[in-house]
Design a protein around this motif. Structure first.
Motif, mmCIF file in Angstrom:
data_model
loop_
_atom_site.group_PDB
_atom_site.id
_atom_site.type_symbol
_atom_site.label_atom_id
_atom_site.label_comp_id
_atom_site.label_asym_id
_atom_site.label_seq_id
_atom_site.Cartn_x
_atom_site.Cartn_y
_atom_site.Cartn_z
ATOM 1 N N VAL A 1 0.843 -1.197 0.000
ATOM 2 C CA VAL A 1 0.000 0.000 0.000
ATOM 3 C C VAL A 1 0.879 1.248 0.000
ATOM 4 C CG1 VAL A 1 -1.598 1.363 1.410
ATOM 5 C CG2 VAL A 1 -2.013 -1.080 1.065
ATOM 6 N N ALA A 2 1.935 1.216 0.796
ATOM 7 C CA ALA A 2 2.822 2.375 0.899
ATOM 8 C C ALA A 2 3.528 2.678 -0.416
ATOM 9 C CB ALA A 2 3.845 2.154 2.015
ATOM 10 N N ASP A 3 3.905 1.621 -1.162
ATOM 11 C CA ASP A 3 4.607 1.879 -2.431
ATOM 12 C C ASP A 3 3.658 2.005 -3.620
ATOM 13 O OD1 ASP A 3 3.920 -0.713 -3.358
ATOM 14 O OD2 ASP A 3 5.827 -1.573 -2.733
ATOM 15 N N GLY A 4 2.336 1.927 -3.356
ATOM 16 C CA GLY A 4 1.363 2.176 -4.401
ATOM 17 C C GLY A 4 0.990 0.984 -5.257
ATOM 18 N N SER A 5 1.477 -0.214 -4.913
ATOM 19 C CA SER A 5 1.174 -1.392 -5.733
ATOM 20 C C SER A 5 -0.057 -2.151 -5.249
ATOM 21 C CB SER A 5 2.383 -2.331 -5.779
ATOM 22 O OG SER A 5 2.726 -2.772 -4.472
ATOM 23 N N PHE A 6 -0.672 -1.699 -4.140
ATOM 24 C CA PHE A 6 -1.906 -2.315 -3.667
ATOM 25 C C PHE A 6 -2.809 -1.216 -3.132
ATOM 26 C CE2 PHE A 6 -4.810 -4.984 -1.274
ATOM 27 C CZ PHE A 6 -4.859 -6.136 -2.054
ATOM 28 N N ARG A 7 -4.076 -1.277 -3.519
ATOM 29 C CA ARG A 7 -5.014 -0.220 -3.139
ATOM 30 C C ARG A 7 -5.288 -0.257 -1.633
ATOM 31 N NH1 ARG A 7 -8.775 2.030 -7.353
ATOM 32 N NH2 ARG A 7 -9.785 2.767 -5.444
ATOM 33 N N GLU A 8 -5.193 0.905 -1.008
ATOM 34 C CA GLU A 8 -5.426 0.976 0.432
ATOM 35 C C GLU A 8 -6.877 0.668 0.773
ATOM 36 O OE1 GLU A 8 -4.697 4.007 4.225
ATOM 37 O OE2 GLU A 8 -4.406 4.711 2.161
ATOM 38 N N ASP A 9 -7.827 1.160 -0.056
ATOM 39 C CA ASP A 9 -9.234 0.910 0.248
ATOM 40 C C ASP A 9 -9.581 -0.568 0.095
ATOM 41 O OD1 ASP A 9 -8.781 1.117 -2.462
ATOM 42 O OD2 ASP A 9 -10.269 2.679 -2.831
ATOM 43 N N LEU A 10 -8.955 -1.258 -0.857
ATOM 44 C CA LEU A 10 -9.183 -2.699 -0.991
ATOM 45 C C LEU A 10 -8.572 -3.441 0.195
ATOM 46 C CD1 LEU A 10 -10.119 -5.193 -2.506
ATOM 47 C CD2 LEU A 10 -7.988 -5.119 -3.831
ATOM 48 N N TYR A 11 -7.406 -2.994 0.634
ATOM 49 C CA TYR A 11 -6.767 -3.616 1.795
ATOM 50 C C TYR A 11 -7.689 -3.579 3.010
ATOM 51 C CZ TYR A 11 -3.680 -4.032 5.845
ATOM 52 O OH TYR A 11 -3.122 -4.394 7.052
ATOM 53 N N HIS A 12 -8.317 -2.443 3.240
ATOM 54 C CA HIS A 12 -9.190 -2.324 4.403
ATOM 55 C C HIS A 12 -10.476 -3.120 4.215
ATOM 56 C CE1 HIS A 12 -6.605 0.431 6.475
ATOM 57 N NE2 HIS A 12 -6.628 1.310 5.480
ATOM 58 N N ARG A 13 -10.944 -3.272 2.977
ATOM 59 C CA ARG A 13 -12.117 -4.110 2.722
ATOM 60 C C ARG A 13 -11.821 -5.578 3.025
ATOM 61 N NH1 ARG A 13 -17.481 -2.459 1.889
ATOM 62 N NH2 ARG A 13 -17.407 -0.333 1.052
ATOM 63 N N LEU A 14 -10.629 -6.026 2.697
ATOM 64 C CA LEU A 14 -10.256 -7.428 2.911
ATOM 65 C C LEU A 14 -9.846 -7.693 4.353
ATOM 66 C CD1 LEU A 14 -8.083 -7.965 -0.290
ATOM 67 C CD2 LEU A 14 -10.392 -8.837 0.084
ATOM 68 N N ASN A 15 -9.213 -6.722 4.989
ATOM 69 C CA ASN A 15 -8.617 -6.911 6.304
ATOM 70 C C ASN A 15 -9.591 -6.553 7.423
ATOM 71 O OD1 ASN A 15 -6.504 -7.547 8.084
ATOM 72 N ND2 ASN A 15 -5.850 -5.413 8.193
ATOM 73 N N VAL A 16 -10.823 -7.049 7.329
ATOM 74 C CA VAL A 16 -11.789 -6.824 8.412
ATOM 75 C C VAL A 16 -11.380 -7.630 9.638
ATOM 76 C CG1 VAL A 16 -14.211 -6.984 9.078
ATOM 77 C CG2 VAL A 16 -13.601 -6.415 6.713
ATOM 78 N N ILE A 17 -11.073 -8.897 9.422
ATOM 79 C CA ILE A 17 -10.495 -9.758 10.455
ATOM 80 C C ILE A 17 -9.164 -10.262 9.922
ATOM 81 C CG2 ILE A 17 -10.723 -11.871 11.806
ATOM 82 C CD1 ILE A 17 -12.663 -9.754 12.690
ATOM 83 N N HIS A 18 -8.123 -10.194 10.752
ATOM 84 C CA HIS A 18 -6.785 -10.605 10.321
ATOM 85 C C HIS A 18 -6.354 -11.851 11.099
ATOM 86 C CE1 HIS A 18 -2.196 -9.656 10.109
ATOM 87 N NE2 HIS A 18 -2.554 -10.558 9.228
ATOM 88 N N VAL A 19 -5.962 -12.883 10.374
ATOM 89 C CA VAL A 19 -5.412 -14.092 10.983
ATOM 90 C C VAL A 19 -3.958 -14.205 10.529
ATOM 91 C CG1 VAL A 19 -5.539 -16.596 11.180
ATOM 92 C CG2 VAL A 19 -7.641 -15.259 10.999
ATOM 93 N N ALA A 20 -3.029 -14.109 11.465
ATOM 94 C CA ALA A 20 -1.605 -14.193 11.155
ATOM 95 C C ALA A 20 -1.101 -15.579 11.536
ATOM 96 C CB ALA A 20 -0.826 -13.120 11.908
#
Length: 478
Positions: free
Chosen positions: A291-310
């Motif tokens: 997201v920081a380098d512009g290769s992934f959309r920040e708004d899509l990241y937040h749509r996908l990352n509702v729950i994070h499992v690491a």
């Protein structure tokens, strides 16, 4: 915090009862302790706690049976389950039963206090009661692990069993991200519908849009017939998008629109289709960096990352390696029609020393290889691949240092000794420094580098230890 709230602790281990009672009383709660289910049922005839903490394995019956007792009595009391024998099925079953939270032992006392504080807090207006009537059996995709990291994964899956919210799974290649996605699906309201997996990195970018959304006949060269996409195939179920970090930016925009609006068109199509699939995404990449380098959309990241499992790498959950290896050897024997091979203790220690760059998948492949190639029923260290077998052994005593420490601590506590942490830390530092200096021939700069210390810090610690030794000697003379 609700000061003075009454907390009941149910555990057959006197030490656990004592530790929890002391910690909770320091937190301002009133505490009553019980050692079996029968005594709790008798107490419920004339009293009610604000929260109940109960072990699952009790001497007379399953501690979760208390939930049924409370419901039959019309008592809406939060129950926190505790156990030292946690696995995925038990964790999910506990949440389905209606527990407020689930704590695998050994637990952190601050975590216990935090859970109790949440349990005694008033429920927000409009909160729905837990649906304890819903049961779901696990499918064939099982997760196992005794490590703290895997216990947290189990708790997350257990909490999500009634939800179809989007989930992002991160972890190195081979850690089992698709297995987690399948288990999330199997323990969700969508379990009776399809689970469709798509590795976005394995599909050429010019074909990925058609794979996801389908296409109409004649939409592009080679489109001889209309084709359903993965969103249509996963209707009512789950769409698992693996390696989402490799998705082209243009397609990220279209996926974002589907997640935001729930509608899409086939490639070359005019009919607006409804997307009815839960999306679980996974990646081994750092999406925040992308997201920081512009290769992934920040708004899509937040749509996908509702729950994070690491998912942790296998080298960070070494206590699970033997457990996994035995499971994989059993599965390989059944699949290949072979006699099940057994790990010798020294072989298990060799497996635990290895860092497993390919993670769980690599361990599974090694176990399949051993099932075929190891000549005897027992697997010896020399049967292992050279990169594992040739690691320098740490020795049985080194592998069991934690057991030795545990025995020392128990003996000291039994004798009424104090300052265990300070004394153990001092002795540990002394041993590590001595070994590092021995390894470097007394060169302090190199020894400090091996220990991860600054040179001045090492010098200061050496003076402290020398002073401690002199103090001991002087005391002995007097």
């Amino acid at each position: 915090m609700s000061q003075g709230a009454v907390i009941w602790v149910v555990d057959d281990d006197e030490t656990i009862r004592f530790v929890l009672q002391r910690a909770l009383r320091r937190g301002g709660y009133q505490v009553e302790c019980f050692e079996d289910v029968a005594s709790v049922r008798r107490a419920l005839e004339h009293a009610r706690p604000a929260v109940m903490l109960t072990d699952i394995r009790l001497p007379d019956e399953d501690g979760l049976g208390l939930i049924d007792t409370l419901q039959a009595a019309g008592a809406d009391i939060p129950v926190v389950a505790m156990t030292a024998y946690s696995d995925l099925d038990q964790t999910v079953s506990a949440y389905q039963k209606g527990v407020f939270d689930y704590l695998p032992k050994p637990f952190d006392l601050d975590q216990v206090i935090s859970v109790v504080e949440r349990a005694v807090a008033p429920a927000p207006v409009g909160t729905m009661p837990t649906d304890v009537s819903r049961k779901r059996t696990a499918g064939g995709h099982q997760l196992i692990g005794e490590s703290a990291a895997m216990q947290e994964v189990f708790r997350t899956i257990g909490r999500l069993y009634r939800s179809d919210i989007n989930v992002l799974i991160t972890g190195e290649t081979g850690t089992g991200k698709e297995v987690v996605a399948r288990v999330l699906h199997e323990h969700s309201p969508r379990a009776r519908h399809p689970f469709i997996a798509l590795n976005t990195a394995a599909i050429p970018s010019e074909l990925l849009e058609s794979e996801l959304f389908g296409h109409e006949r004649g939409a592009f060269t080679g489109a001889h017939a209309r084709r359903e996409g993965r969103f249509e195939e996963a209707a009512g179920g789950t769409l698992f998008l693996d390696e989402i970090g490799d998705m082209p930016l243009g397609l990220q925009t279209r996926l974002l629109r589907v997640l935001a609006e729930g509608e899409y068109y086939r490639v070359g199509g005019r009919d607006l289709l409804s997307a009815n699939a839960r999306v679980i995404a996974a990646t081994h990449q750092d999406l925040e960096a992308k997201v920081a380098d512009g290769s992934f959309r920040e708004d899509l990241y937040h749509r996908l990352n509702v729950i994070h499992v690491a998912l942790p790498p296998l080298r960070d959950r070494r206590e699970d390696i033997g457990l996994l290896a035995r499971r994989f050897l059993h599965e390989a024997a059944e699949e290949l029609g072979l006699e099940e091979k057994q790990l010798r203790p020294d072989t298990g220690r060799a497996l635990a020393r290895y860092d497993w760059p390919g993670n769980v998948r690599q361990l599974q492949n090694v176990c399949r290889q051993l099932s075929v190639m190891a000549p005897a029923e027992q697997i010896f260290p020399q049967d292992l691949p050279p990169e594992i077998h040739d690691l320098p052994p740490t020795g049985e005593a080194g592998d069991r240092w934690a057991d030795a420490l545990r025995n020392w601590a128990r003996a000291e506590l039994h004798a009424g000794a104090g300052n265990l942490v300070g004394r153990a830390q001092a002795e540990m530092e002394r041993v590590l420094i001595d070994c590092a200096l021995e390894r470097t021939g007394g060169q302090r700069i190199k020894a400090a580098e091996l220990l991860g210390l600054g040179r001045n810090t090492l010098t200061r610690k050496l003076k402290q230890h020398d002073a401690g030794d002199n103090g001991v000697q002087d005391s002995a003379r007097t």
